[in-house]
Structures are given as structure tokens and as C-alpha cells.
Motif scaffolding. Structure first.
Motif, mmCIF file in Angstrom:
data_model
loop_
_atom_site.group_PDB
_atom_site.id
_atom_site.type_symbol
_atom_site.label_atom_id
_atom_site.label_comp_id
_atom_site.label_asym_id
_atom_site.label_seq_id
_atom_site.Cartn_x
_atom_site.Cartn_y
_atom_site.Cartn_z
ATOM 1 N N ALA A 162 0.742 -1.170 -0.051
ATOM 2 C CA ALA A 162 0.030 0.082 -0.109
ATOM 3 C C ALA A 162 0.968 1.421 -0.077
ATOM 4 O O ALA A 162 0.416 2.328 -0.889
ATOM 5 N N GLU A 163 2.029 1.398 0.598
ATOM 6 C CA GLU A 163 2.484 2.622 0.971
ATOM 7 C C GLU A 163 3.999 2.736 0.114
ATOM 8 O O GLU A 163 4.546 3.676 0.227
ATOM 9 N N ASN A 164 4.404 1.777 -0.647
ATOM 10 C CA ASN A 164 5.494 1.752 -1.549
ATOM 11 C C ASN A 164 5.135 2.374 -2.778
ATOM 12 O O ASN A 164 4.238 2.030 -3.580
ATOM 13 N N ALA A 165 5.843 3.430 -3.360
ATOM 14 C CA ALA A 165 5.518 4.008 -4.779
ATOM 15 C C ALA A 165 6.200 3.039 -5.804
ATOM 16 O O ALA A 165 6.149 3.362 -7.051
ATOM 17 N N GLU A 166 7.096 2.162 -5.590
ATOM 18 C CA GLU A 166 7.886 1.388 -6.437
ATOM 19 C C GLU A 166 6.825 0.392 -7.006
ATOM 20 O O GLU A 166 6.907 -0.771 -7.312
ATOM 21 N N SER A 167 5.927 0.659 -7.906
ATOM 22 C CA SER A 167 4.882 -0.076 -8.743
ATOM 23 C C SER A 167 4.223 0.830 -9.736
ATOM 24 O O SER A 167 4.298 2.080 -9.826
ATOM 25 N N GLU A 168 3.422 0.103 -10.664
ATOM 26 C CA GLU A 168 2.909 0.883 -11.839
ATOM 27 C C GLU A 168 1.761 -0.063 -12.386
ATOM 28 O O GLU A 168 1.698 -1.218 -11.796
ATOM 29 N N GLU A 169 0.677 0.821 -12.579
ATOM 30 C CA GLU A 169 -0.607 0.199 -12.980
ATOM 31 C C GLU A 169 -0.224 -0.368 -14.348
ATOM 32 O O GLU A 169 0.117 0.072 -15.196
ATOM 33 N N ILE A 170 -0.927 -1.758 -14.545
ATOM 34 C CA ILE A 170 -0.784 -2.435 -15.794
ATOM 35 C C ILE A 170 -2.315 -3.015 -16.082
ATOM 36 O O ILE A 170 -3.115 -3.108 -15.029
ATOM 37 N N GLY A 171 -2.449 -3.234 -17.516
ATOM 38 C CA GLY A 171 -3.826 -3.836 -17.697
ATOM 39 C C GLY A 171 -4.974 -3.051 -17.916
ATOM 40 O O GLY A 171 -4.798 -1.664 -17.475
ATOM 41 N N CYS A 172 -5.876 -3.447 -18.623
ATOM 42 C CA CYS A 172 -7.028 -2.428 -18.973
ATOM 43 C C CYS A 172 -8.079 -3.165 -18.286
ATOM 44 O O CYS A 172 -8.468 -4.186 -18.300
ATOM 45 N N LYS A 173 -8.978 -2.027 -17.667
ATOM 46 C CA LYS A 173 -10.375 -2.436 -17.152
ATOM 47 C C LYS A 173 -11.229 -3.093 -18.171
ATOM 48 O O LYS A 173 -11.404 -2.594 -19.241
ATOM 49 N N PRO A 174 -11.654 -4.277 -18.002
ATOM 50 C CA PRO A 174 -12.663 -4.875 -18.928
ATOM 51 C C PRO A 174 -13.805 -3.965 -19.388
ATOM 52 O O PRO A 174 -14.264 -3.343 -18.406
ATOM 53 N N VAL A 175 -13.939 -4.063 -20.579
ATOM 54 C CA VAL A 175 -15.083 -3.133 -21.027
ATOM 55 C C VAL A 175 -16.576 -3.865 -20.955
ATOM 56 O O VAL A 175 -16.651 -5.056 -21.244
ATOM 57 N N ASN A 176 -17.628 -3.402 -20.039
ATOM 58 C CA ASN A 176 -18.886 -3.744 -20.130
ATOM 59 C C ASN A 176 -19.452 -3.508 -21.294
ATOM 60 O O ASN A 176 -20.064 -2.403 -22.028
ATOM 61 N N ARG A 177 -19.648 -4.574 -22.346
ATOM 62 C CA ARG A 177 -20.190 -4.709 -23.759
ATOM 63 C C ARG A 177 -21.642 -4.149 -23.812
ATOM 64 O O ARG A 177 -22.100 -3.613 -24.442
ATOM 65 N N SER A 178 -22.141 -4.773 -22.784
ATOM 66 C CA SER A 178 -23.430 -4.496 -22.574
ATOM 67 C C SER A 178 -23.909 -3.047 -22.379
ATOM 68 O O SER A 178 -24.808 -2.419 -23.142
ATOM 69 N N LYS A 179 -23.247 -2.424 -21.289
ATOM 70 C CA LYS A 179 -23.459 -0.924 -21.298
ATOM 71 C C LYS A 179 -23.053 -0.206 -22.465
ATOM 72 O O LYS A 179 -23.764 0.891 -22.552
ATOM 73 N N GLN A 180 -21.905 -0.572 -23.158
ATOM 74 C CA GLN A 180 -21.552 0.020 -24.384
ATOM 75 C C GLN A 180 -22.477 -0.044 -25.446
ATOM 76 O O GLN A 180 -22.798 1.302 -25.918
ATOM 77 N N ASN A 181 -23.161 -0.984 -25.499
ATOM 78 C CA ASN A 181 -24.192 -1.169 -26.547
ATOM 79 C C ASN A 181 -25.384 -0.246 -26.180
ATOM 80 O O ASN A 181 -26.149 0.056 -27.253
#
Length: 272
Positions: free
Chosen positions: A149-168
Motif C-alpha cells: 500500500a505505501e510503497n511507490a515502486e509500482s505501476e498500474e498495468i492492464g486495462c479494465k474490461p469493457v462492459n459490452r452490454s453498457k457500451q451497446n
């Protein structure tokens, strides 16, 4: 999962690795032996030995190891620590000093990769747990939560899955709102949405509670009500402008939905 956390140190063949999946728990994954391709939500990327990834609860993910990256026995090797989604918050209720840790975990919604000295320290703690029982692992789990939680030595990776139903659903709404004043048809809308007519009818019913015709008419009536209240245009002109081809039908439908005729609605809204 009945326990607050589960520690798993496994060696298995690449084909035995679990495919893309989700779980209700946080997952801290440490790849000791092996490399390949991983899927994190909508993103596909390579991974290598030594990587440490934190996966949020209910986030789709999967590791696919190369057959050539095994040990002499044909095994890959990784350590996984699963802990319940509520664990950081529950610990903070008992130990207020962990409130900030809980707050940080609650804000994480994408996988994180840990690097540098943080990665080395996480790996050390995970490997140290190997010879301990669950009770003796608990202090190390606390250390890991704080470190993560408290260490800055990290990076976000990956993409949140798209909600196809809401998108449509949003795609449908925009298309219909831009075209309802025309003679919009089920065939045209189905072609635009890349659905067959039956599938589109079920989709509209699920997301609006209305049939396709009812949904289009509700958009037309909403626009008609706005024009009645904001202009002096005759009701018959408004009916045609909003896509109705029959003025009597417009009057019947408006009265049924608003409980009064278009003229009475205008008088009421305009104070006449």
C-alpha cells in the motif's frame, strides 16, 4: 474462501495453469520460474520470471506459460497469496494504524506490478512464508499489506474490461436519440447495432423495459413535451417534427402517457 488469506506455493506444467478467470479475493502473484503471455482485463502482454503482480478482486486475468520456460522436470513455479477483499478494512477496524492502508487498497482498481527494492522485499516475504503455518504467516501478511500500500515502486498495468452490454446500450441510446424524428425502423437499427432483429428486441426490452416501438415513441413524446412547453408551434407540427406520421395517434399516445392532451399539457406548463 473461509480463511482470511491462502498461501499457495505451486509447481505444475504450463497446461495445468488456470486459464482466464476472476475471483472474489485479492491475488498477489510471484512468478519464480517461467514466462509467457498474460491477460489482464482487455490487455495482453508478456511476463517474465521474477515479476510480482497484485490483482484486484473480480478482475479477469490469466497467465499462459511458454512450454520452453520450465525447469528440468517440465514445471513452472509460482507463489500466490490470496486474501479476502475485506481484509484490509477489517484489519483497520481492529488496528486503526492500518486505516491508511485500507484506504489505499480501496482505491486500487487496476493490477499493479511491483519493481525495484519493493519487488525484492515482497519476494523475500513470500518465500519466507513457505516453511510457516498460517498463524505464523499472519505477521508477514501484515508486512506485505503495508509494503504494497505505501510503497511507490509500482505501476498500474492492464486495462479494465469493457462492459459490452453498457457500451451497446449507450450506442443504442445515441443512435435512437439522433434518429427518432425520422422513420427509424427495427431493420435499420438492428443493422447499425450489428444484431439480428430478435436479439435487438430482447436487448431493448432488457435495458429499457420497453419494446422497440415503445422506446422510440417514448423519445418522441419526451421531445414533443419539451417543444409544447418551450415553443408556440402547433401540436400537429410538433407531432410531425418528432417523427409521428399520424396526428390522432400522437394525441392518443401523448394523452395515455401524460394523462392529458397535448394542448392541456401546454396550458399547464405555460401557466395558461
Amino acid at each position: 474462501m473461509e480463511e482470511a488469506f491462502v498461501y499457495d506455493d505451486v509447481r505444475l506444467t504450463p497446461k495445468q495453469q488456470i486459464s482466464i478467470h476472476t475471483q472474489n479475493e485479492w491475488e498477489l502473484s510471484y512468478v519464480i520460474r517461467g514466462q509467457g503471455i498474460r491477460f489482464l482485463g482487455e490487455e495482453k502482454q508478456p511476463f517474465y520470471e521474477g515479476e510480482i503482480i497484485l490483482i484486484p478482486p473480480k478482475f479477469p486475468h490469466g497467465w499462459f506459460f511458454d512450454d520452453e520456460s520450465t525447469d528440468e522436470n517440465g514445471y513452472i513455479h509460482n507463489i500466490t497469496l490470496l486474501f479476502t477483499a475485506e481484509l484490509p478494512t477489517r484489519l483497520s477496524l481492529v488496528l486503526p494504524e492500518l486505516t491508511r492502508v485500507a484506504d489505499i487498497f480501496s482505491a486500487i482498481n487496476l493490477p499493479r506490478r511491483y519493481v525495484g527494492k519493493t519487488s525484492v522485499e515482497i519476494a523475500r516475504l513470500l518465500e519466507e512464508m513457505r516453511v510457516l503455518d498460517s498463524a505464523k504467516r499472519l505477521p508477514l501478511v501484515l508486512q506485505l499489506l503495508i509494503l504494497i500500500a505505501e510503497n511507490a515502486e509500482s505501476e498500474e498495468i492492464g486495462c479494465k474490461p469493457v462492459n459490452r452490454s453498457k457500451q451497446n446500450a449507450e450506442k443504442l441510446r445515441i443512435y435512437c436519440e439522433c434518429n427518432f424524428y425520422e422513420n427509424i425502423t427495427l431493420d435499420e437499427t438492428a443493422a447499425y447495432m450489428k444484431m439480428n432483429k430478435s436479439a435487438l428486441c430482447k436487448f431493448v426490452k432488457k435495458h429499457t423495459g420497453k419494446t422497440f416501438t415503445e422506446y422510440i415513441n417514448s423519445l418522441r413524446l419526451k421531445k414533443a413535451a419539451y417543444l409544447l412547453a418551450s415553443t408556440t408551434d402547433p401540436a400537429c407540427d410538433i407531432a410531425y417534427d418528432c417523427g409521428f406520421t399520424s396526428v390522432p395517434y400522437f394525441h392518443r399516445l401523448f394523452s395515455r402517457n401524460y394523462g392529458m392532451s397535448p394542448c392541456k399539457y401546454r396550458r399547464k406548463r405555460c401557466g395558461g
